[in-house]
Design an enzyme around this catalytic site. Structure first.
Site, PDB file in Angstrom:
ATOM      1  N   HIS A   1       6.255   5.801  15.463  1.00 57.55           N
ATOM      2  CA  HIS A   1       5.928   4.660  16.314  1.00 57.55           C
ATOM      3  C   HIS A   1       7.119   3.718  16.377  1.00 57.55           C
ATOM      4  O   HIS A   1       7.765   3.458  15.370  1.00 57.55           O
ATOM      5  CB  HIS A   1       4.762   3.857  15.707  1.00 57.55           C
ATOM      6  CG  HIS A   1       3.423   4.410  16.036  1.00 57.55           C
ATOM      7  ND1 HIS A   1       2.315   4.171  15.266  1.00 57.55           N
ATOM      8  CD2 HIS A   1       3.008   5.185  17.083  1.00 57.55           C
ATOM      9  CE1 HIS A   1       1.271   4.769  15.811  1.00 57.55           C
ATOM     10  NE2 HIS A   1       1.661   5.402  16.897  1.00 57.55           N
TER      11      HIS A   1
ATOM     12  N   TRP B   1       0.835  -1.214   0.000  1.00 57.15           N
ATOM     13  CA  TRP B   1       0.000   0.000   0.000  1.00 57.15           C
ATOM     14  C   TRP B   1       0.864   1.257   0.000  1.00 57.15           C
ATOM     15  O   TRP B   1       0.495   2.258  -0.619  1.00 57.15           O
ATOM     16  CB  TRP B   1      -0.975   0.000   1.177  1.00 57.15           C
ATOM     17  CG  TRP B   1      -0.358   0.126   2.537  1.00 57.15           C
ATOM     18  CD1 TRP B   1       0.097  -0.890   3.330  1.00 57.15           C
ATOM     19  CD2 TRP B   1      -0.124   1.334   3.278  1.00 57.15           C
ATOM     20  NE1 TRP B   1       0.592  -0.398   4.515  1.00 57.15           N
ATOM     21  CE2 TRP B   1       0.468   0.957   4.506  1.00 57.15           C
ATOM     22  CE3 TRP B   1      -0.351   2.696   3.039  1.00 57.15           C
ATOM     23  CZ2 TRP B   1       0.834   1.894   5.488  1.00 57.15           C
ATOM     24  CZ3 TRP B   1       0.014   3.614   4.010  1.00 57.15           C
ATOM     25  CH2 TRP B   1       0.594   3.220   5.208  1.00 57.15           C
TER      26      TRP B   1
ATOM     27  N   SER C   1       3.762  -0.687  12.645  1.00 56.13           N
ATOM     28  CA  SER C   1       3.165  -1.878  12.026  1.00 56.13           C
ATOM     29  C   SER C   1       3.776  -2.117  10.651  1.00 56.13           C
ATOM     30  O   SER C   1       3.858  -3.254  10.194  1.00 56.13           O
ATOM     31  CB  SER C   1       1.660  -1.698  11.837  1.00 56.13           C
ATOM     32  OG  SER C   1       1.019  -1.608  13.067  1.00 56.13           O
ATOM     33  N   TYR C   2       4.162  -1.017   9.996  1.00 61.24           N
ATOM     34  CA  TYR C   2       4.653  -1.099   8.608  1.00 61.24           C
ATOM     35  C   TYR C   2       6.084  -0.569   8.578  1.00 61.24           C
ATOM     36  O   TYR C   2       6.320   0.588   8.940  1.00 61.24           O
ATOM     37  CB  TYR C   2       3.746  -0.269   7.683  1.00 61.24           C
ATOM     38  CG  TYR C   2       2.306  -0.714   7.776  1.00 61.24           C
ATOM     39  CD1 TYR C   2       1.858  -1.819   7.055  1.00 61.24           C
ATOM     40  CD2 TYR C   2       1.409  -0.062   8.612  1.00 61.24           C
ATOM     41  CE1 TYR C   2       0.543  -2.255   7.168  1.00 61.24           C
ATOM     42  CE2 TYR C   2       0.098  -0.485   8.722  1.00 61.24           C
ATOM     43  CZ  TYR C   2      -0.338  -1.578   8.000  1.00 61.24           C
ATOM     44  OH  TYR C   2      -1.632  -2.009   8.114  1.00 61.24           O
ATOM     45  N   TYR C   3       7.023  -1.433   8.134  1.00 52.03           N
ATOM     46  CA  TYR C   3       8.434  -1.089   8.220  1.00 52.03           C
ATOM     47  C   TYR C   3       8.942  -0.377   6.967  1.00 52.03           C
ATOM     48  O   TYR C   3       9.905  -0.799   6.343  1.00 52.03           O
ATOM     49  CB  TYR C   3       9.262  -2.343   8.543  1.00 52.03           C
ATOM     50  CG  TYR C   3       8.996  -2.807   9.959  1.00 52.03           C
ATOM     51  CD1 TYR C   3       9.777  -2.346  11.009  1.00 52.03           C
ATOM     52  CD2 TYR C   3       7.933  -3.662  10.244  1.00 52.03           C
ATOM     53  CE1 TYR C   3       9.519  -2.730  12.317  1.00 52.03           C
ATOM     54  CE2 TYR C   3       7.666  -4.057  11.547  1.00 52.03           C
ATOM     55  CZ  TYR C   3       8.456  -3.589  12.570  1.00 52.03           C
ATOM     56  OH  TYR C   3       8.199  -3.965  13.868  1.00 52.03           O
TER      57      TYR C   3
ATOM     58  N   ASP D   1      -3.878  10.087   6.764  1.00 54.54           N
ATOM     59  CA  ASP D   1      -3.900   8.712   7.234  1.00 54.54           C
ATOM     60  C   ASP D   1      -5.306   8.171   6.999  1.00 54.54           C
ATOM     61  O   ASP D   1      -6.288   8.906   7.083  1.00 54.54           O
ATOM     62  CB  ASP D   1      -3.607   8.701   8.731  1.00 54.54           C
ATOM     63  CG  ASP D   1      -3.328   7.314   9.262  1.00 54.54           C
ATOM     64  OD1 ASP D   1      -2.161   7.030   9.537  1.00 54.54           O
ATOM     65  OD2 ASP D   1      -4.294   6.534   9.414  1.00 54.54           O
TER      66      ASP D   1
ATOM     67  N   GLU E   1      -4.402   6.600  -3.998  1.00 57.15           N
ATOM     68  CA  GLU E   1      -4.500   7.779  -3.134  1.00 57.15           C
ATOM     69  C   GLU E   1      -3.804   9.027  -3.701  1.00 57.15           C
ATOM     70  O   GLU E   1      -3.544   9.975  -2.950  1.00 57.15           O
ATOM     71  CB  GLU E   1      -3.974   7.477  -1.728  1.00 57.15           C
ATOM     72  CG  GLU E   1      -4.659   6.280  -1.074  1.00 57.15           C
ATOM     73  CD  GLU E   1      -4.318   6.108   0.404  1.00 57.15           C
ATOM     74  OE1 GLU E   1      -4.405   7.089   1.148  1.00 57.15           O
ATOM     75  OE2 GLU E   1      -3.968   4.981   0.783  1.00 57.15           O
TER      76      GLU E   1
ATOM     77  N   HIS F   1       7.978   6.248   8.107  1.00 51.68           N
ATOM     78  CA  HIS F   1       6.914   7.248   8.006  1.00 51.68           C
ATOM     79  C   HIS F   1       6.767   7.988   9.338  1.00 51.68           C
ATOM     80  O   HIS F   1       7.180   7.483  10.387  1.00 51.68           O
ATOM     81  CB  HIS F   1       5.580   6.581   7.607  1.00 51.68           C
ATOM     82  CG  HIS F   1       5.151   5.526   8.563  1.00 51.68           C
ATOM     83  ND1 HIS F   1       5.577   4.212   8.475  1.00 51.68           N
ATOM     84  CD2 HIS F   1       4.353   5.568   9.652  1.00 51.68           C
ATOM     85  CE1 HIS F   1       5.054   3.509   9.455  1.00 51.68           C
ATOM     86  NE2 HIS F   1       4.308   4.315  10.201  1.00 51.68           N
TER      87      HIS F   1
HETATM   88  P1  M7G Z   1       2.316   2.408  11.930  1.00 44.18           P
HETATM   89  O1  M7G Z   1       2.990   3.133  13.035  1.00 44.18           O
HETATM   90  O2  M7G Z   1       3.201   1.585  11.025  1.00 44.18           O
HETATM   91  O3  M7G Z   1       1.215   1.417  12.440  1.00 44.18           O
HETATM   92  O4  M7G Z   1       1.543   3.497  11.102  1.00 44.18           O
HETATM   93  P2  M7G Z   1      -0.163   1.515  13.190  1.00 44.18           P
HETATM   94  O5  M7G Z   1      -1.197   1.204  12.138  1.00 44.18           O
HETATM   95  O6  M7G Z   1      -0.098   0.400  14.191  1.00 44.18           O
HETATM   96  O7  M7G Z   1      -0.282   2.869  13.774  1.00 44.18           O
HETATM   97  C1  M7G Z   1       1.022   3.262   9.849  1.00 44.18           C
HETATM   98  C2  M7G Z   1      -0.060   4.299   9.601  1.00 44.18           C
HETATM   99  O8  M7G Z   1      -0.517   4.159   8.269  1.00 44.18           O
HETATM  100  C3  M7G Z   1      -1.274   4.088  10.504  1.00 44.18           C
HETATM  101  O9  M7G Z   1      -1.602   5.296  11.157  1.00 44.18           O
HETATM  102  C4  M7G Z   1      -2.369   3.601   9.550  1.00 44.18           C
HETATM  103  O10 M7G Z   1      -3.660   4.060   9.914  1.00 44.18           O
HETATM  104  C5  M7G Z   1      -1.922   4.185   8.226  1.00 44.18           C
HETATM  105  N1  M7G Z   1      -2.341   3.394   7.071  1.00 44.18           N
HETATM  106  C6  M7G Z   1      -2.338   2.052   6.973  1.00 44.18           C
HETATM  107  N2  M7G Z   1      -2.756   1.694   5.732  1.00 44.18           N
HETATM  108  C7  M7G Z   1      -2.852   0.318   5.265  1.00 44.18           C
HETATM  109  C8  M7G Z   1      -3.034   2.832   5.027  1.00 44.18           C
HETATM  110  C9  M7G Z   1      -3.480   3.077   3.695  1.00 44.18           C
HETATM  111  O11 M7G Z   1      -3.724   2.187   2.863  1.00 44.18           O
HETATM  112  N3  M7G Z   1      -3.601   4.392   3.349  1.00 44.18           N
HETATM  113  C10 M7G Z   1      -3.352   5.419   4.241  1.00 44.18           C
HETATM  114  N4  M7G Z   1      -3.520   6.658   3.822  1.00 44.18           N
HETATM  115  N5  M7G Z   1      -2.922   5.193   5.499  1.00 44.18           N
HETATM  116  C11 M7G Z   1      -2.763   3.908   5.894  1.00 44.18           C
END
Ligand code: M7G
Length: 335
Positions: A266, A173, A270-272, A203, A183, A275
């Site tokens: 963070h 994504w 969750s996503y490496y 977000d 997006e 960001h």
């Molecule tokens: P994170 O700190 O990796 O994980 O943040 P968390 O989800 O545990 O906070 C990733 C951020 O990306 C989060 O705030 C999610 O809400 C946001 N996010 C995740 N996805 C899959 C998407 C997406 O597809 N589009 C957008 N715009 N934001 C996303």
């Protein structure tokens, strides 16, 4: 406003998934409605793909937050659906008062309570769909007990890094956003520099209808940085650039000054893919507590004081009871 081509690209990228036909039905109806809070709102009208949804289990819910996280099946695939009642906006009050029907529940002296049935457009539920959802998604949204882990620099190398290299969520994504396959019409600011550049966009937790719960993310164009642990002094220009230009873009677009923002990372994310989170101060965004959020301003100062700060320091973070990483810490007798 996005072009037809951009929408076709979004659909193409989703086409990798078997659930694609669900997304391909989406078509644009209207866009760019300004609202009183200065936030921009985009709307896409689509068929009700949820009419086929079969609930398996409620993963968690909160009467206070007015949300519910549900695991179920959508077209025979595992899906997670998040439903969340949205805040009542000041700019809709006049329409709410004139356009609703009122049912009296009770009246006593100067007190009375009612059930107000609002016009449908003022009675929306923000809905997020993850489909197909992996086992990890289902766990992420399940309410669970957490434990605080103490991770030394050595633990990161021997326990955390090997685990996240194998087990972390897909960042497809993120790549779709960077490649403008998804997006693209939501981008608030873009710095195209390959080293210090980033994209700033809402977000997906934020419905953009009011700035009270403003939530944007800045995603770096550089692909190699996994998390806070990878940061060294060489990343200072990148971090300063995100901090400065992100704040400026938010001031310009949403009239929100830096003194009203919480800008943080963070750990663990969750996503490496690196960001940064930008949320409105006062909005208790999920994950903004001290056990997970690191203010970008502090990160910058720590790296200025010690280029290897995040390679060597012990970092603390919570892990849920059934997180595979927690088991690794237990196996290593670090918990
Ligand atoms: P994170 O700190 O990796 O994980 O943040 P968390 O989800 O545990 O906070 C990733 C951020 O990306 C989060 O705030 C999610 O809400 C946001 N996010 C995740 N996805 C899959 C998407 C997406 O597809 N589009 C957008 N715009 N934001 C996303």
């Amino acid at each position: 406003m996005a072009t037809k081509q951009q929408h076709r690209n979004m659909a193409d990228s989703a086409a990798k998934h078997e659930t694609d036909e669900l997304y391909q039905k989406a078509k644009r109806a209207k866009s760019d409605n300004e609202n009183g809070g200065g936030a921009v709102r985009k709307e896409i009208e689509c068929e009700n793909i949820l009419s086929e949804f079969k609930t398996t289990k409620v993963l968690s819910d909160s009467a206070r937050e007015k949300n519910i996280f549900i695991h179920g099946k959508l077209a025979d695939q595992d899906a997670v659906i998040i439903l969340e009642k949205t805040p009542i906006r000041e700019d809709t009050l006049a329409e709410l008062f004139t356009g609703s029907t009122l049912k009296l529940e009770m009246k006593n002296d100067i007190y009375s309570t009612y059930r107000l049935q609002a016009p449908p457009q003022l009675n929306e539920i923000k809905t997020t769909v993850v489909c197909p959802a992996t086992e990890k998604h289902i766990k992420k949204y399940q309410r669970q007990e957490s434990f605080l882990v103490e991770e030394t620099g050595a633990d990161y190398q021997s326990i955390t890094l090997p685990y996240i290299q194998k087990q972390s969520f897909s960042v497809q994504w993120v790549y779709n956003i960077l490649e403008k396959k998804a997006e693209a019409d939501r981008i608030v600011f873009e710095d195209p520099d390959p080293t210090v550049g980033f994209l700033l966009l809402p977000d997906f937790k934020w419905d953009q209808k009011q700035v009270d719960d403003l939530y944007l993310i800045a995603i770096t164009l550089q692909r190699g940085i996994r998390s806070l642990r990878d940061l060294t002094q060489e990343h200072l220009p990148l971090l300063q650039n995100i901090f400065q230009k992100g704040k400026e873009a938010i001031l310009q677009r949403y009239q929100l000054p830096a003194s009203k923002l919480r800008v943080y990372l963070h750990y663990q994310p969750s996503y490496y893919h690196f960001h940064v989170h930008f949320t409105k101060l006062g909005y208790e965004a999920p994950g903004c507590g001290v056990e997970r959020a690191h203010l970008l301003a502090d990160v910058i100062q720590n790296l200025q004081a010690d280029p290897e700060y995040y390679k060597t320091r012990t970092l603390y973070f919570p892990l849920r009871v059934d997180d595979g990483l927690l088991s690794k810490y237990k196996e290593a007798e670090r918990l």
